[in-house]
Motif scaffolding. Sequence first.
Motif, PDB file in Angstrom:
ATOM      1  N   ALA A 175       0.832  -1.206   0.000  1.00 55.39           N
ATOM      2  CA  ALA A 175       0.000   0.000   0.000  1.00 55.39           C
ATOM      3  C   ALA A 175       0.864   1.252   0.000  1.00 55.39           C
ATOM      4  N   ALA A 176       2.002   1.203   0.717  1.00 59.93           N
ATOM      5  CA  ALA A 176       2.867   2.371   0.818  1.00 59.93           C
ATOM      6  C   ALA A 176       3.514   2.740  -0.513  1.00 59.93           C
ATOM      7  N   LYS A 177       3.568   1.795  -1.443  1.00 58.94           N
ATOM      8  CA  LYS A 177       4.147   2.078  -2.755  1.00 58.94           C
ATOM      9  C   LYS A 177       3.251   2.998  -3.580  1.00 58.94           C
ATOM     10  N   GLY A 178       1.964   3.096  -3.193  1.00 57.07           N
ATOM     11  CA  GLY A 178       1.045   3.976  -3.903  1.00 57.07           C
ATOM     12  C   GLY A 178       0.734   3.539  -5.315  1.00 57.07           C
ATOM     13  N   ALA A 230     -13.402  -4.675 -13.295  1.00 57.59           N
ATOM     14  CA  ALA A 230     -13.716  -4.105 -14.603  1.00 57.59           C
ATOM     15  C   ALA A 230     -14.391  -2.753 -14.504  1.00 57.59           C
ATOM     16  N   ASP A 231     -14.838  -2.367 -13.304  1.00 65.13           N
ATOM     17  CA  ASP A 231     -15.471  -1.068 -13.129  1.00 65.13           C
ATOM     18  C   ASP A 231     -14.428   0.031 -13.281  1.00 65.13           C
ATOM     19  N   PRO A 232     -14.740   1.113 -14.023  1.00 67.71           N
ATOM     20  CA  PRO A 232     -13.759   2.190 -14.209  1.00 67.71           C
ATOM     21  C   PRO A 232     -13.477   2.902 -12.896  1.00 67.71           C
ATOM     22  N   VAL A 233     -12.213   3.057 -12.589  1.00 66.49           N
ATOM     23  CA  VAL A 233     -11.797   3.767 -11.391  1.00 66.49           C
ATOM     24  C   VAL A 233     -10.636   4.688 -11.731  1.00 66.49           C
ATOM     25  N   VAL A 234     -10.385   5.623 -10.828  1.00 69.78           N
ATOM     26  CA  VAL A 234      -9.245   6.504 -10.977  1.00 69.78           C
ATOM     27  C   VAL A 234      -8.084   5.921 -10.197  1.00 69.78           C
ATOM     28  N   THR A 235      -6.961   5.722 -10.853  1.00 64.01           N
ATOM     29  CA  THR A 235      -5.788   5.177 -10.175  1.00 64.01           C
ATOM     30  C   THR A 235      -5.065   6.293  -9.435  1.00 64.01           C
ATOM     31  N   PRO A 236      -4.897   6.175  -8.122  1.00 62.69           N
ATOM     32  CA  PRO A 236      -4.223   7.238  -7.373  1.00 62.69           C
ATOM     33  C   PRO A 236      -2.742   7.323  -7.708  1.00 62.69           C
ATOM     34  N   VAL A 237      -2.197   8.515  -7.534  1.00 63.70           N
ATOM     35  CA  VAL A 237      -0.782   8.775  -7.800  1.00 63.70           C
ATOM     36  C   VAL A 237      -0.063   8.926  -6.467  1.00 63.70           C
ATOM     37  N   ALA A 238       1.048   8.246  -6.313  1.00 64.23           N
ATOM     38  CA  ALA A 238       1.814   8.343  -5.071  1.00 64.23           C
ATOM     39  C   ALA A 238       2.521   9.696  -5.012  1.00 64.23           C
ATOM     40  N   VAL A 239       2.449  10.340  -3.860  1.00 63.10           N
ATOM     41  CA  VAL A 239       3.092  11.638  -3.670  1.00 63.10           C
ATOM     42  C   VAL A 239       3.611  11.687  -2.233  1.00 63.10           C
ATOM     43  N   GLU A 240       4.647  12.470  -2.003  1.00 62.60           N
ATOM     44  CA  GLU A 240       5.205  12.592  -0.666  1.00 62.60           C
ATOM     45  C   GLU A 240       5.095  14.032  -0.195  1.00 62.60           C
ATOM     46  N   GLY A 241       4.216  14.257   0.767  1.00 62.16           N
ATOM     47  CA  GLY A 241       4.047  15.592   1.312  1.00 62.16           C
ATOM     48  C   GLY A 241       5.291  16.051   2.059  1.00 62.16           C
ATOM     49  N   ALA A 242       5.393  17.367   2.255  1.00 61.66           N
ATOM     50  CA  ALA A 242       6.559  17.952   2.915  1.00 61.66           C
ATOM     51  C   ALA A 242       6.189  18.461   4.298  1.00 61.66           C
ATOM     52  N   ALA A 243       7.217  18.760   5.093  1.00 59.78           N
ATOM     53  CA  ALA A 243       7.003  19.267   6.448  1.00 59.78           C
ATOM     54  C   ALA A 243       6.694  20.757   6.457  1.00 59.78           C
ATOM     55  N   ALA A 244       6.901  21.436   5.318  1.00 57.62           N
ATOM     56  CA  ALA A 244       6.640  22.877   5.222  1.00 57.62           C
ATOM     57  C   ALA A 244       6.073  23.191   3.855  1.00 57.62           C
ATOM     58  N   TYR A 256      -4.511  11.331  -5.023  1.00 58.85           N
ATOM     59  CA  TYR A 256      -3.146  11.090  -4.568  1.00 58.85           C
ATOM     60  C   TYR A 256      -3.146  10.249  -3.297  1.00 58.85           C
ATOM     61  N   THR A 257      -2.070   9.487  -3.101  1.00 63.06           N
ATOM     62  CA  THR A 257      -1.897   8.703  -1.889  1.00 63.06           C
ATOM     63  C   THR A 257      -0.566   9.051  -1.241  1.00 63.06           C
ATOM     64  N   ASP A 258      -0.546   8.966   0.084  1.00 65.10           N
ATOM     65  CA  ASP A 258       0.659   9.277   0.837  1.00 65.10           C
ATOM     66  C   ASP A 258       0.599   8.476   2.133  1.00 65.10           C
ATOM     67  N   ARG A 259       1.596   8.627   2.972  1.00 63.35           N
ATOM     68  CA  ARG A 259       1.626   8.012   4.300  1.00 63.35           C
ATOM     69  C   ARG A 259       1.909   9.105   5.323  1.00 63.35           C
ATOM     70  N   GLU A 260       1.210   9.060   6.439  1.00 65.18           N
ATOM     71  CA  GLU A 260       1.394  10.081   7.468  1.00 65.18           C
ATOM     72  C   GLU A 260       1.537   9.409   8.825  1.00 65.18           C
ATOM     73  N   GLU A 261       2.589   9.788   9.559  1.00 62.25           N
ATOM     74  CA  GLU A 261       2.834   9.212  10.865  1.00 62.25           C
ATOM     75  C   GLU A 261       1.877   9.806  11.891  1.00 62.25           C
ATOM     76  N   PHE A 262       1.855   9.220  13.058  1.00 66.20           N
ATOM     77  CA  PHE A 262       0.968   9.690  14.118  1.00 66.20           C
ATOM     78  C   PHE A 262       1.320  11.133  14.505  1.00 66.20           C
ATOM     79  N   GLY A 263       0.296  12.014  14.498  1.00 65.72           N
ATOM     80  CA  GLY A 263       0.490  13.403  14.882  1.00 65.72           C
ATOM     81  C   GLY A 263       1.301  14.229  13.912  1.00 65.72           C
ATOM     82  N   GLN A 264       1.506  13.748  12.700  1.00 66.24           N
ATOM     83  CA  GLN A 264       2.354  14.445  11.734  1.00 66.24           C
ATOM     84  C   GLN A 264       1.567  15.475  10.924  1.00 66.24           C
ATOM     85  N   HIS A 265       2.273  16.480  10.370  1.00 68.97           N
ATOM     86  CA  HIS A 265       1.703  17.469   9.459  1.00 68.97           C
ATOM     87  C   HIS A 265       2.335  17.272   8.083  1.00 68.97           C
TER      88      HIS A 265
END
Length: 421
Positions: A175-178, A230-244, A256-265
Amino acid sequence: MITRQRLAAGVCALLAALTAGIAFPTGAVADETAEQAAPKVELVLDVSGSMRARDIDGGSRMSAAKQAFNEVLDATPEEVQLGIRTLGANYRGNDRKTGCKDTAQLYPVGTLDRTEAKTAVATLTPTGWTPIGPALLKAADDLDGGNGTRRIVLISDGEDTCQPLDPCEVAREIAAKGIGLTIDTLGLVPDAKTRDQLSCIADATGGTYTSVQHKEELTDRVGQLVKRAADPVVTPVAVEGAAACTSAPALKSGLYTDREEFGQHRYYRVDVKPGQELRASVSVAADREVNPDYGVLLRAVTVHGREIVRGEAAGNGRTDAISTGLRYPKAESDDENAPAETVCLQVSNSFSAASGVKAAPGMPVELTVDVVDGPDQASDVASFGLGRGWWLLGALVLTGFLAGLLWGWLSRLRIAVWRTN
Protein backbone atom coordinates in the motif's frame (compact mmCIF):
# COMPACT_ATOMS: atom_id res chain seq x y z
CA MET A 1 -59.54 19.71 -41.92
CA ILE A 2 -56.21 19.89 -43.81
CA THR A 3 -55.39 23.14 -41.96
CA ARG A 4 -56.02 21.46 -38.58
CA GLN A 5 -53.81 18.49 -39.52
CA ARG A 6 -50.95 20.78 -40.58
CA LEU A 7 -51.28 22.80 -37.38
CA ALA A 8 -51.26 19.66 -35.23
CA ALA A 9 -48.25 18.31 -37.12
CA GLY A 10 -46.39 21.58 -36.61
CA VAL A 11 -47.10 21.60 -32.87
CA CYS A 12 -45.96 17.97 -32.56
CA ALA A 13 -42.75 18.74 -34.46
CA LEU A 14 -42.05 21.69 -32.18
CA LEU A 15 -42.62 19.59 -29.07
CA ALA A 16 -40.38 16.82 -30.44
CA ALA A 17 -37.60 19.33 -31.12
CA LEU A 18 -37.83 20.76 -27.61
CA THR A 19 -37.83 17.27 -26.10
CA ALA A 20 -34.72 16.41 -28.10
CA GLY A 21 -33.14 19.62 -26.83
CA ILE A 22 -33.67 18.44 -23.24
CA ALA A 23 -32.29 15.00 -23.97
CA PHE A 24 -29.26 16.47 -25.77
CA PRO A 25 -28.74 20.00 -24.38
CA THR A 26 -26.79 22.46 -26.46
CA GLY A 27 -23.18 22.73 -25.48
CA ALA A 28 -23.09 19.39 -23.66
CA VAL A 29 -19.56 18.17 -23.30
CA ALA A 30 -18.68 14.71 -24.56
CA ASP A 31 -17.25 12.16 -22.17
CA GLU A 32 -13.50 12.46 -22.36
CA THR A 33 -12.57 9.67 -19.97
CA ALA A 34 -8.89 8.95 -20.30
CA GLU A 35 -8.10 5.56 -21.76
CA GLN A 36 -6.68 3.23 -19.14
CA ALA A 37 -4.90 -0.08 -19.32
CA ALA A 38 -6.93 -3.27 -19.02
CA PRO A 39 -7.86 -4.21 -15.42
CA LYS A 40 -5.72 -6.98 -13.94
CA VAL A 41 -6.70 -9.55 -11.32
CA GLU A 42 -4.66 -12.35 -9.78
CA LEU A 43 -6.34 -15.09 -7.78
CA VAL A 44 -3.96 -16.32 -5.06
CA LEU A 45 -5.01 -19.74 -3.78
CA ASP A 46 -3.81 -21.52 -0.66
CA VAL A 47 -3.00 -25.14 -1.63
CA SER A 48 -1.47 -26.12 1.71
CA GLY A 49 -2.14 -29.48 3.34
CA SER A 50 -5.00 -28.15 5.45
CA MET A 51 -7.08 -27.66 2.29
CA ARG A 52 -7.79 -31.42 2.42
CA ALA A 53 -10.25 -30.87 5.30
CA ARG A 54 -13.76 -31.96 4.34
CA ASP A 55 -15.92 -29.34 6.03
CA ILE A 56 -17.50 -27.33 3.20
CA ASP A 57 -20.86 -28.78 2.20
CA GLY A 58 -19.60 -32.33 2.71
CA GLY A 59 -16.59 -31.89 0.42
CA SER A 60 -13.01 -30.75 0.80
CA ARG A 61 -11.96 -27.12 0.87
CA MET A 62 -9.86 -27.78 -2.22
CA SER A 63 -12.79 -29.13 -4.24
CA ALA A 64 -14.88 -26.10 -3.24
CA ALA A 65 -12.09 -23.77 -4.42
CA LYS A 66 -11.74 -25.64 -7.73
CA GLN A 67 -15.47 -25.47 -8.40
CA ALA A 68 -15.51 -21.76 -7.58
CA PHE A 69 -12.55 -21.09 -9.88
CA ASN A 70 -14.16 -22.95 -12.80
CA GLU A 71 -17.40 -20.97 -12.51
CA VAL A 72 -15.57 -17.67 -12.05
CA LEU A 73 -13.38 -18.34 -15.10
CA ASP A 74 -16.52 -18.85 -17.21
CA ALA A 75 -17.98 -15.52 -16.00
CA THR A 76 -14.84 -13.36 -16.15
CA PRO A 77 -15.43 -10.23 -18.30
CA GLU A 78 -13.52 -10.20 -21.58
CA GLU A 79 -11.69 -6.97 -20.71
CA VAL A 80 -10.19 -8.37 -17.49
CA GLN A 81 -6.69 -9.83 -17.62
CA LEU A 82 -6.67 -12.65 -15.08
CA GLY A 83 -3.92 -14.79 -13.57
CA ILE A 84 -3.67 -17.49 -10.89
CA ARG A 85 -0.91 -17.92 -8.29
CA THR A 86 -0.62 -20.69 -5.75
CA LEU A 87 1.05 -21.00 -2.37
CA GLY A 88 2.00 -24.32 -0.77
CA ALA A 89 1.25 -26.32 -3.93
CA ASN A 90 4.57 -28.00 -4.72
CA TYR A 91 6.80 -28.77 -1.70
CA ARG A 92 5.80 -31.72 0.52
CA GLY A 93 8.82 -31.76 2.84
CA ASN A 94 9.44 -30.41 6.34
CA ASP A 95 12.19 -27.92 5.58
CA ARG A 96 10.71 -24.58 6.61
CA LYS A 97 13.09 -22.48 4.50
CA THR A 98 12.15 -24.37 1.35
CA GLY A 99 8.46 -24.49 2.22
CA CYS A 100 8.33 -20.72 2.67
CA LYS A 101 9.50 -20.24 -0.91
CA ASP A 102 6.72 -22.44 -2.29
CA THR A 103 4.70 -20.01 -4.39
CA ALA A 104 4.30 -20.21 -8.16
CA GLN A 105 2.28 -18.65 -10.93
CA LEU A 106 -0.12 -21.31 -12.14
CA TYR A 107 -1.54 -19.18 -14.97
CA PRO A 108 0.06 -15.87 -16.09
CA VAL A 109 -1.83 -12.58 -15.89
CA GLY A 110 -3.12 -11.81 -19.36
CA THR A 111 -5.90 -12.51 -21.84
CA LEU A 112 -7.85 -15.42 -20.44
CA ASP A 113 -7.88 -18.82 -22.16
CA ARG A 114 -10.62 -20.46 -20.10
CA THR A 115 -9.83 -24.03 -21.16
CA GLU A 116 -6.15 -23.69 -20.38
CA ALA A 117 -6.80 -22.01 -17.02
CA LYS A 118 -9.32 -24.70 -15.98
CA THR A 119 -6.87 -27.45 -16.96
CA ALA A 120 -4.22 -25.86 -14.75
CA VAL A 121 -6.62 -25.60 -11.79
CA ALA A 122 -7.61 -29.27 -12.15
CA THR A 123 -4.02 -30.37 -11.46
CA LEU A 124 -3.89 -28.84 -7.95
CA THR A 125 -3.55 -31.08 -4.89
CA PRO A 126 -3.25 -29.89 -1.26
CA THR A 127 0.42 -30.19 -0.45
CA GLY A 128 2.57 -28.02 1.79
CA TRP A 129 3.12 -24.83 3.78
CA THR A 130 1.23 -21.51 3.90
CA PRO A 131 3.65 -18.76 2.75
CA ILE A 132 1.10 -15.94 2.43
CA GLY A 133 3.62 -13.09 2.76
CA PRO A 134 5.97 -14.32 -0.01
CA ALA A 135 2.97 -15.07 -2.25
CA LEU A 136 1.63 -11.52 -1.88
CA LEU A 137 5.02 -10.03 -2.76
CA LYS A 138 5.23 -12.17 -5.90
CA ALA A 139 1.61 -11.40 -6.82
CA ALA A 140 2.31 -7.66 -6.59
CA ASP A 141 5.18 -8.17 -9.04
CA ASP A 142 2.89 -10.17 -11.35
CA LEU A 143 0.52 -7.17 -11.54
CA ASP A 144 3.22 -4.52 -11.88
CA GLY A 145 2.94 -1.98 -14.70
CA GLY A 146 0.09 -0.12 -16.35
CA ASN A 147 -2.41 2.36 -14.92
CA GLY A 148 -5.52 0.17 -14.83
CA THR A 149 -7.21 -1.45 -11.86
CA ARG A 150 -5.08 -4.06 -10.07
CA ARG A 151 -6.56 -6.48 -7.58
CA ILE A 152 -5.32 -9.53 -5.67
CA VAL A 153 -7.95 -11.97 -4.40
CA LEU A 154 -6.43 -14.18 -1.69
CA ILE A 155 -8.24 -17.39 -0.68
CA SER A 156 -6.81 -19.18 2.37
CA ASP A 157 -7.94 -21.48 5.18
CA GLY A 158 -5.20 -20.73 7.68
CA GLU A 159 -2.73 -18.17 8.95
CA ASP A 160 0.73 -17.70 7.50
CA THR A 161 3.33 -20.30 8.59
CA CYS A 162 6.36 -18.32 7.45
CA GLN A 163 6.84 -15.69 10.17
CA PRO A 164 8.62 -13.34 10.84
CA LEU A 165 7.60 -12.16 7.35
CA ASP A 166 4.27 -10.83 8.59
CA PRO A 167 1.77 -10.81 5.67
CA CYS A 168 -0.03 -7.83 7.23
CA GLU A 169 3.22 -5.82 7.13
CA VAL A 170 3.74 -7.01 3.56
CA ALA A 171 0.30 -5.63 2.64
CA ARG A 172 1.18 -2.30 4.26
CA GLU A 173 4.42 -2.14 2.28
CA ILE A 174 2.46 -2.77 -0.93
CA ALA A 175 0.00 0.00 0.00
CA ALA A 176 2.87 2.37 0.82
CA LYS A 177 4.15 2.08 -2.76
CA GLY A 178 1.05 3.98 -3.90
CA ILE A 179 0.48 1.73 -6.93
CA GLY A 180 -3.28 1.46 -6.34
CA LEU A 181 -3.26 -2.30 -5.77
CA THR A 182 -6.12 -3.69 -3.66
CA ILE A 183 -5.99 -7.00 -1.79
CA ASP A 184 -9.29 -8.74 -0.99
CA THR A 185 -9.20 -11.79 1.27
CA LEU A 186 -11.50 -14.76 1.80
CA GLY A 187 -11.19 -17.14 4.75
CA LEU A 188 -12.40 -20.72 4.31
CA VAL A 189 -13.94 -21.86 7.61
CA PRO A 190 -11.52 -19.55 9.45
CA ASP A 191 -10.56 -19.56 13.11
CA ALA A 192 -10.06 -16.31 15.06
CA LYS A 193 -6.34 -15.96 14.25
CA THR A 194 -6.87 -16.56 10.54
CA ARG A 195 -9.76 -14.10 10.47
CA ASP A 196 -7.70 -11.40 12.21
CA GLN A 197 -4.74 -11.86 9.88
CA LEU A 198 -6.78 -11.86 6.67
CA SER A 199 -8.77 -8.84 7.85
CA CYS A 200 -5.56 -6.95 8.55
CA ILE A 201 -4.22 -7.74 5.05
CA ALA A 202 -7.41 -6.44 3.43
CA ASP A 203 -7.66 -3.33 5.61
CA ALA A 204 -4.08 -2.31 4.82
CA THR A 205 -4.88 -1.88 1.11
CA GLY A 206 -8.51 -0.75 1.29
CA GLY A 207 -9.78 -4.22 0.38
CA THR A 208 -12.46 -6.42 1.90
CA TYR A 209 -12.47 -9.57 4.02
CA THR A 210 -15.13 -12.28 3.72
CA SER A 211 -15.61 -15.40 5.84
CA VAL A 212 -16.78 -18.35 3.73
CA GLN A 213 -18.61 -21.46 4.96
CA HIS A 214 -20.23 -22.75 1.75
CA LYS A 215 -19.28 -23.39 -1.89
CA GLU A 216 -21.93 -21.04 -3.25
CA GLU A 217 -20.66 -18.21 -1.03
CA LEU A 218 -17.12 -18.70 -2.31
CA THR A 219 -18.16 -18.72 -5.97
CA ASP A 220 -20.36 -15.65 -5.63
CA ARG A 221 -17.82 -13.59 -3.72
CA VAL A 222 -14.84 -14.36 -5.97
CA GLY A 223 -16.98 -13.63 -9.01
CA GLN A 224 -18.07 -10.27 -7.57
CA LEU A 225 -14.48 -9.23 -6.89
CA VAL A 226 -13.28 -10.18 -10.38
CA LYS A 227 -16.13 -8.27 -12.01
CA ARG A 228 -15.51 -5.28 -9.74
CA ALA A 229 -12.05 -4.91 -11.27
CA ALA A 230 -13.72 -4.10 -14.60
CA ASP A 231 -15.47 -1.07 -13.13
CA PRO A 232 -13.76 2.19 -14.21
CA VAL A 233 -11.80 3.77 -11.39
CA VAL A 234 -9.25 6.50 -10.98
CA THR A 235 -5.79 5.18 -10.18
CA PRO A 236 -4.22 7.24 -7.37
CA VAL A 237 -0.78 8.78 -7.80
CA ALA A 238 1.81 8.34 -5.07
CA VAL A 239 3.09 11.64 -3.67
CA GLU A 240 5.20 12.59 -0.67
CA GLY A 241 4.05 15.59 1.31
CA ALA A 242 6.56 17.95 2.92
CA ALA A 243 7.00 19.27 6.45
CA ALA A 244 6.64 22.88 5.22
CA CYS A 245 4.66 24.66 2.52
CA THR A 246 7.76 26.06 0.81
CA SER A 247 9.07 22.60 -0.01
CA ALA A 248 5.69 20.94 -0.68
CA PRO A 249 5.00 19.16 -3.99
CA ALA A 250 2.78 21.00 -6.51
CA LEU A 251 -0.43 19.10 -7.29
CA LYS A 252 -2.97 19.36 -10.09
CA SER A 253 -6.51 17.97 -10.10
CA GLY A 254 -6.38 14.27 -9.30
CA LEU A 255 -6.29 11.53 -6.67
CA TYR A 256 -3.15 11.09 -4.57
CA THR A 257 -1.90 8.70 -1.89
CA ASP A 258 0.66 9.28 0.84
CA ARG A 259 1.63 8.01 4.30
CA GLU A 260 1.39 10.08 7.47
CA GLU A 261 2.83 9.21 10.87
CA PHE A 262 0.97 9.69 14.12
CA GLY A 263 0.49 13.40 14.88
CA GLN A 264 2.35 14.44 11.73
CA HIS A 265 1.70 17.47 9.46
CA ARG A 266 2.00 17.13 5.66
CA TYR A 267 1.88 20.00 3.14
CA TYR A 268 0.93 20.09 -0.55
CA ARG A 269 0.69 23.08 -2.92
CA VAL A 270 -2.09 23.85 -5.42
CA ASP A 271 -2.32 26.84 -7.82
CA VAL A 272 -5.77 28.45 -8.05
CA LYS A 273 -6.46 31.07 -10.75
CA PRO A 274 -8.97 33.92 -10.36
CA GLY A 275 -12.49 32.64 -11.05
CA GLN A 276 -11.59 29.05 -10.08
CA GLU A 277 -12.60 27.03 -7.05
CA LEU A 278 -10.42 24.59 -5.13
CA ARG A 279 -12.20 21.53 -3.80
CA ALA A 280 -10.15 19.16 -1.67
CA SER A 281 -10.85 16.19 0.57
CA VAL A 282 -8.66 13.85 2.58
CA SER A 283 -9.11 10.43 4.17
CA VAL A 284 -6.74 8.92 6.71
CA ALA A 285 -7.11 5.19 7.38
CA ALA A 286 -6.45 3.88 10.87
CA ASP A 287 -5.07 0.60 9.53
CA ARG A 288 -3.99 -0.60 12.98
CA GLU A 289 -5.22 -0.36 16.55
CA VAL A 290 -5.21 3.25 17.78
CA ASN A 291 -6.15 5.00 20.99
CA PRO A 292 -9.69 6.47 21.14
CA ASP A 293 -10.57 10.10 20.50
CA TYR A 294 -8.70 11.26 17.41
CA GLY A 295 -9.23 13.70 14.58
CA VAL A 296 -8.15 14.75 11.10
CA LEU A 297 -7.68 18.35 9.99
CA LEU A 298 -7.43 19.71 6.45
CA ARG A 299 -6.47 23.40 6.16
CA ALA A 300 -6.03 25.67 3.16
CA VAL A 301 -3.48 28.35 4.04
CA THR A 302 -1.52 31.01 2.18
CA VAL A 303 2.21 30.65 1.59
CA HIS A 304 2.67 32.95 4.60
CA GLY A 305 0.67 30.64 6.87
CA ARG A 306 -2.61 32.55 7.08
CA GLU A 307 -5.59 30.20 7.26
CA ILE A 308 -8.13 30.55 4.45
CA VAL A 309 -10.57 27.74 5.24
CA ARG A 310 -10.54 24.43 7.06
CA GLY A 311 -12.31 21.09 7.31
CA GLU A 312 -12.12 18.75 10.28
CA ALA A 313 -13.55 15.48 11.56
CA ALA A 314 -13.27 13.44 14.76
CA GLY A 315 -13.43 9.74 15.62
CA ASN A 316 -13.99 7.68 18.73
CA GLY A 317 -11.72 4.68 18.51
CA ARG A 318 -12.98 2.44 15.71
CA THR A 319 -10.35 1.11 13.33
CA ASP A 320 -11.65 2.85 10.26
CA ALA A 321 -11.06 5.70 7.83
CA ILE A 322 -11.88 9.27 8.77
CA SER A 323 -12.47 11.96 6.15
CA THR A 324 -13.01 15.70 5.77
CA GLY A 325 -12.98 18.30 2.99
CA LEU A 326 -13.04 21.98 2.09
CA ARG A 327 -13.86 24.41 -0.74
CA TYR A 328 -12.13 27.67 -1.58
CA PRO A 329 -13.50 29.90 -4.41
CA LYS A 330 -11.00 32.41 -5.79
CA ALA A 331 -12.71 35.68 -6.76
CA GLU A 332 -12.68 36.89 -10.37
CA SER A 333 -10.16 39.57 -11.34
CA ASP A 334 -10.48 42.46 -13.79
CA ASP A 335 -6.87 41.88 -14.74
CA GLU A 336 -6.71 39.20 -17.44
CA ASN A 337 -3.06 38.58 -16.57
CA ALA A 338 -3.63 38.18 -12.84
CA PRO A 339 -1.42 35.38 -11.51
CA ALA A 340 -2.68 32.23 -9.85
CA GLU A 341 -2.64 32.05 -6.06
CA THR A 342 -0.58 29.30 -4.45
CA VAL A 343 -2.68 27.59 -1.80
CA CYS A 344 -1.05 25.23 0.69
CA LEU A 345 -3.07 22.23 1.83
CA GLN A 346 -2.08 21.06 5.30
CA VAL A 347 -3.10 17.56 6.40
CA SER A 348 -2.65 16.70 10.07
CA ASN A 349 -3.98 14.10 12.48
CA SER A 350 -4.23 13.49 16.21
CA PHE A 351 -3.97 9.69 16.11
CA SER A 352 -1.84 7.92 18.72
CA ALA A 353 -0.71 4.31 18.67
CA ALA A 354 -2.07 1.83 21.15
CA SER A 355 0.35 -0.05 23.36
CA GLY A 356 2.59 -2.41 21.40
CA VAL A 357 1.45 -1.12 17.99
CA LYS A 358 4.13 -0.16 15.47
CA ALA A 359 4.10 3.47 14.36
CA ALA A 360 5.85 2.75 11.03
CA PRO A 361 4.98 2.83 8.24
CA GLY A 362 2.65 5.80 8.50
CA MET A 363 -1.10 5.49 8.06
CA PRO A 364 -2.52 5.55 4.49
CA VAL A 365 -3.63 9.00 3.30
CA GLU A 366 -5.83 9.58 0.25
CA LEU A 367 -6.05 13.16 -0.99
CA THR A 368 -8.45 14.35 -3.69
CA VAL A 369 -7.76 17.68 -5.40
CA ASP A 370 -10.15 19.29 -7.88
CA VAL A 371 -9.67 22.77 -9.35
CA VAL A 372 -12.74 23.82 -11.35
CA ASP A 373 -14.18 26.96 -12.91
CA GLY A 374 -16.21 29.07 -10.49
CA PRO A 375 -19.65 27.68 -9.57
CA ASP A 376 -21.42 30.74 -10.99
CA GLN A 377 -21.15 29.29 -14.49
CA ALA A 378 -24.17 27.49 -15.94
CA SER A 379 -22.20 24.28 -16.51
CA ASP A 380 -21.55 23.98 -12.79
CA VAL A 381 -25.02 24.75 -11.45
CA ALA A 382 -27.77 22.14 -11.28
CA SER A 383 -31.15 23.85 -11.18
CA PHE A 384 -33.24 21.50 -9.08
CA GLY A 385 -31.28 18.60 -10.53
CA LEU A 386 -32.04 19.49 -14.16
CA GLY A 387 -28.88 21.47 -15.06
CA ARG A 388 -28.90 22.85 -18.58
CA GLY A 389 -32.25 21.25 -19.38
CA TRP A 390 -34.12 23.58 -16.97
CA TRP A 391 -34.70 26.40 -19.43
CA LEU A 392 -35.74 23.90 -22.10
CA LEU A 393 -38.34 22.43 -19.78
CA GLY A 394 -39.67 25.93 -19.16
CA ALA A 395 -39.85 26.52 -22.91
CA LEU A 396 -41.71 23.23 -23.34
CA VAL A 397 -44.28 24.18 -20.69
CA LEU A 398 -44.78 27.62 -22.26
CA THR A 399 -45.13 26.09 -25.73
CA GLY A 400 -47.70 23.62 -24.46
CA PHE A 401 -49.67 26.44 -22.87
CA LEU A 402 -49.66 28.51 -26.09
CA ALA A 403 -50.57 25.47 -28.18
CA GLY A 404 -53.53 24.82 -25.90
CA LEU A 405 -54.76 28.41 -26.28
CA LEU A 406 -54.37 28.21 -30.05
CA TRP A 407 -56.22 24.91 -30.22
CA GLY A 408 -59.07 26.29 -28.08
CA TRP A 409 -59.34 29.41 -30.28
CA LEU A 410 -59.49 27.30 -33.45
CA SER A 411 -62.14 25.03 -31.92
CA ARG A 412 -64.31 28.01 -30.93
CA LEU A 413 -63.89 29.50 -34.43
CA ARG A 414 -64.92 26.22 -36.05
CA ILE A 415 -68.04 25.98 -33.86
CA ALA A 416 -68.97 29.60 -34.65
CA VAL A 417 -68.64 28.95 -38.41
CA TRP A 418 -70.73 25.78 -38.07
CA ARG A 419 -73.50 27.65 -36.27
CA THR A 420 -73.46 30.42 -38.88
CA ASN A 421 -73.86 27.90 -41.67
